[in-house]
Design a protein around this motif. Structure first.
Motif, PDB file in Angstrom:
ATOM      1  N   ALA A  67       0.595  -0.985   0.111  1.00 20.27           N
ATOM      2  CA  ALA A  67      -0.267   0.608   0.136  1.00 20.27           C
ATOM      3  C   ALA A  67       1.171   1.146  -0.372  1.00 20.27           C
ATOM      4  O   ALA A  67      -0.206   2.455   0.225  1.00 20.27           O
ATOM      5  N   SER A  68       1.861   1.051  -0.080  1.00 14.97           N
ATOM      6  CA  SER A  68       3.314   2.310  -0.128  1.00 14.97           C
ATOM      7  C   SER A  68       2.581   3.619  -0.979  1.00 14.97           C
ATOM      8  O   SER A  68       3.206   4.731  -0.712  1.00 14.97           O
ATOM      9  N   SER A  69       1.898   3.157  -2.096  1.00 13.68           N
ATOM     10  CA  SER A  69       1.265   3.801  -3.311  1.00 13.68           C
ATOM     11  C   SER A  69       0.189   4.943  -2.726  1.00 13.68           C
ATOM     12  O   SER A  69      -0.485   5.563  -3.847  1.00 13.68           O
ATOM     13  N   PHE A  70      -0.575   3.909  -2.476  1.00 21.27           N
ATOM     14  CA  PHE A  70      -2.276   4.628  -1.951  1.00 21.27           C
ATOM     15  C   PHE A  70      -1.714   6.289  -1.425  1.00 21.27           C
ATOM     16  O   PHE A  70      -0.624   6.769  -0.791  1.00 21.27           O
ATOM     17  N   ARG A  71      -3.710   7.106  -0.921  1.00 20.49           N
ATOM     18  CA  ARG A  71      -3.158   8.231  -0.292  1.00 20.49           C
ATOM     19  C   ARG A  71      -3.444   8.176   0.916  1.00 20.49           C
ATOM     20  O   ARG A  71      -4.098   7.907   1.618  1.00 20.49           O
ATOM     21  N   GLY A  72      -2.417   9.097   1.700  1.00 24.41           N
ATOM     22  CA  GLY A  72      -3.038   9.331   3.223  1.00 24.41           C
ATOM     23  C   GLY A  72      -2.828   8.421   3.619  1.00 24.41           C
ATOM     24  O   GLY A  72      -2.049   7.783   3.456  1.00 24.41           O
ATOM     25  N   ALA A  73      -4.500   7.832   4.826  1.00 23.13           N
ATOM     26  CA  ALA A  73      -4.236   6.975   6.098  1.00 23.13           C
ATOM     27  C   ALA A  73      -4.157   6.095   5.324  1.00 23.13           C
ATOM     28  O   ALA A  73      -4.261   4.321   5.514  1.00 23.13           O
ATOM     29  N   HIS A  74      -4.560   5.601   3.602  1.00 23.20           N
ATOM     30  CA  HIS A  74      -4.214   4.522   3.833  1.00 23.20           C
ATOM     31  C   HIS A  74      -3.045   3.166   3.297  1.00 23.20           C
ATOM     32  O   HIS A  74      -3.104   2.286   2.606  1.00 23.20           O
ATOM     33  N   SER A  75      -2.201   4.435   3.983  1.00 26.49           N
ATOM     34  CA  SER A  75      -0.780   3.825   3.517  1.00 26.49           C
ATOM     35  C   SER A  75       0.022   4.354   4.503  1.00 26.49           C
ATOM     36  O   SER A  75       1.076   3.402   4.865  1.00 26.49           O
ATOM     37  N   ARG A  76      -1.379   4.442   5.910  1.00 25.75           N
ATOM     38  CA  ARG A  76      -0.045   4.308   6.680  1.00 25.75           C
ATOM     39  C   ARG A  76      -0.876   3.758   8.201  1.00 25.75           C
ATOM     40  O   ARG A  76      -0.224   3.513   9.125  1.00 25.75           O
ATOM     41  N   LEU A  77      -2.082   3.531   8.205  1.00 30.95           N
ATOM     42  CA  LEU A  77      -2.973   3.157   9.314  1.00 30.95           C
ATOM     43  C   LEU A  77      -2.836   1.104   9.114  1.00 30.95           C
ATOM     44  O   LEU A  77      -3.736   1.380   7.641  1.00 30.95           O
ATOM     45  N   THR A  78      -2.324   0.641   9.503  1.00 30.51           N
ATOM     46  CA  THR A  78      -2.777  -0.759   9.272  1.00 30.51           C
ATOM     47  C   THR A  78      -4.399  -1.178   9.151  1.00 30.51           C
ATOM     48  O   THR A  78      -4.097  -2.320   8.043  1.00 30.51           O
ATOM     49  N   ARG A  79      -4.807  -0.968  10.327  1.00 24.64           N
ATOM     50  CA  ARG A  79      -6.239  -1.604   9.424  1.00 24.64           C
ATOM     51  C   ARG A  79      -7.034  -0.742   8.381  1.00 24.64           C
ATOM     52  O   ARG A  79      -7.252  -1.222   7.788  1.00 24.64           O
ATOM     53  N   THR A  80      -6.560   0.376   8.021  1.00 20.62           N
ATOM     54  CA  THR A  80      -7.123   1.368   7.002  1.00 20.62           C
ATOM     55  C   THR A  80      -6.636   0.553   5.696  1.00 20.62           C
ATOM     56  O   THR A  80      -7.162   0.072   4.835  1.00 20.62           O
ATOM     57  N   ILE A  81      -4.897   0.046   5.808  1.00 18.56           N
ATOM     58  CA  ILE A  81      -4.415  -0.577   4.900  1.00 18.56           C
ATOM     59  C   ILE A  81      -4.473  -1.899   4.318  1.00 18.56           C
ATOM     60  O   ILE A  81      -4.589  -2.673   3.222  1.00 18.56           O
ATOM     61  N   THR A  82      -5.089  -2.654   5.807  1.00 23.20           N
ATOM     62  CA  THR A  82      -6.124  -3.846   5.563  1.00 23.20           C
ATOM     63  C   THR A  82      -7.074  -3.992   4.842  1.00 23.20           C
ATOM     64  O   THR A  82      -7.198  -4.922   3.356  1.00 23.20           O
ATOM     65  N   GLN A  83      -7.782  -3.049   4.739  1.00 14.39           N
ATOM     66  CA  GLN A  83      -9.047  -2.741   4.028  1.00 14.39           C
ATOM     67  C   GLN A  83      -9.207  -2.496   2.657  1.00 14.39           C
ATOM     68  O   GLN A  83      -9.318  -2.967   1.822  1.00 14.39           O
ATOM     69  N   GLN A  84      -8.254  -1.418   2.358  1.00 20.10           N
ATOM     70  CA  GLN A  84      -7.576  -0.905   1.004  1.00 20.10           C
ATOM     71  C   GLN A  84      -6.884  -2.104   0.133  1.00 20.10           C
ATOM     72  O   GLN A  84      -7.119  -2.190  -1.162  1.00 20.10           O
TER      73      GLN A  84
END
Length: 117
Positions: A21-38
Motif C-alpha cells: 500500500a505504499s503508493s496509496f494516498r493518506g491514511a490508506h498507506s499509513r494506518l494498519t487497519r486501513t491498509i488491510t481494508q484497502q
C-alpha cells in the motif's frame, strides 16, 4: 517475570502490507487497519476488472472491424462478415481482424471479398 519480546512474524506481515500500500494516498498507506481494508478492496477490484478488460477489448475489436467494413461497403455488416468467416472455416479471430482493419484495410477488403464469393 522477565519481559517477553514479541516475535517478528506479525511485524513482517504488516511490513509486507505496508509495501503493498505504499503508493496509496493518506491514511490508506499509513494506518494498519486501513491498509488491510484497502488491500482487500484493491485485490477485489483487480480481480473484477481482469474480466471487464476482456469484455472491453472484445467490444473495441468488434467496433473497429464494423466501422471499416461499413465504411467501404464491402459487406453488409460485421455480423455478415463473421458469419461468412465461420462458414468458410477461416481461422481469424477478432483481435487479428481488428489489427488488419487498422493497419492494412486493403487486406481486410480482399479477405471479405474472397469470403463472399
Amino acid at each position: 517475570m522477565t519481559r517477553i519480546r514479541r516475535g517478528y512474524i506479525a511485524r513482517n506481515r504488516r511490513t509486507k502490507m505496508r509495501l503493498f500500500a505504499s503508493s496509496f494516498r493518506g491514511a490508506h498507506s499509513r494506518l494498519t487497519r486501513t491498509i488491510t481494508q484497502q488491500k482487500i478492496r484493491a485485490l477485489v477490484s483487480a480481480h473484477r476488472d481482469r474480466d471487464r478488460q476482456k469484455r472491453d477489448f472484445r467490444h473495441l475489436w468488434i467496433t473497429r472491424i464494423n466501422s471499416v467494413i461499413r465504411g467501404r461497403g464491402v459487406s453488409s455488416s460485421y455480423s455478415g462478415l463473421i458469419y461468412n468467416l465461420y462458414k468458410r472455416r477461416v481461422l481469424l479471430n477478432r483481435k487479428i481482424l481488428a489489427q488488419i482493419a487498422i493497419l492494412n484495410r486493403n487486406c481486410l477488403y480482399m479477405i471479405s471479398n474472397e469470403i463472399i464469393k
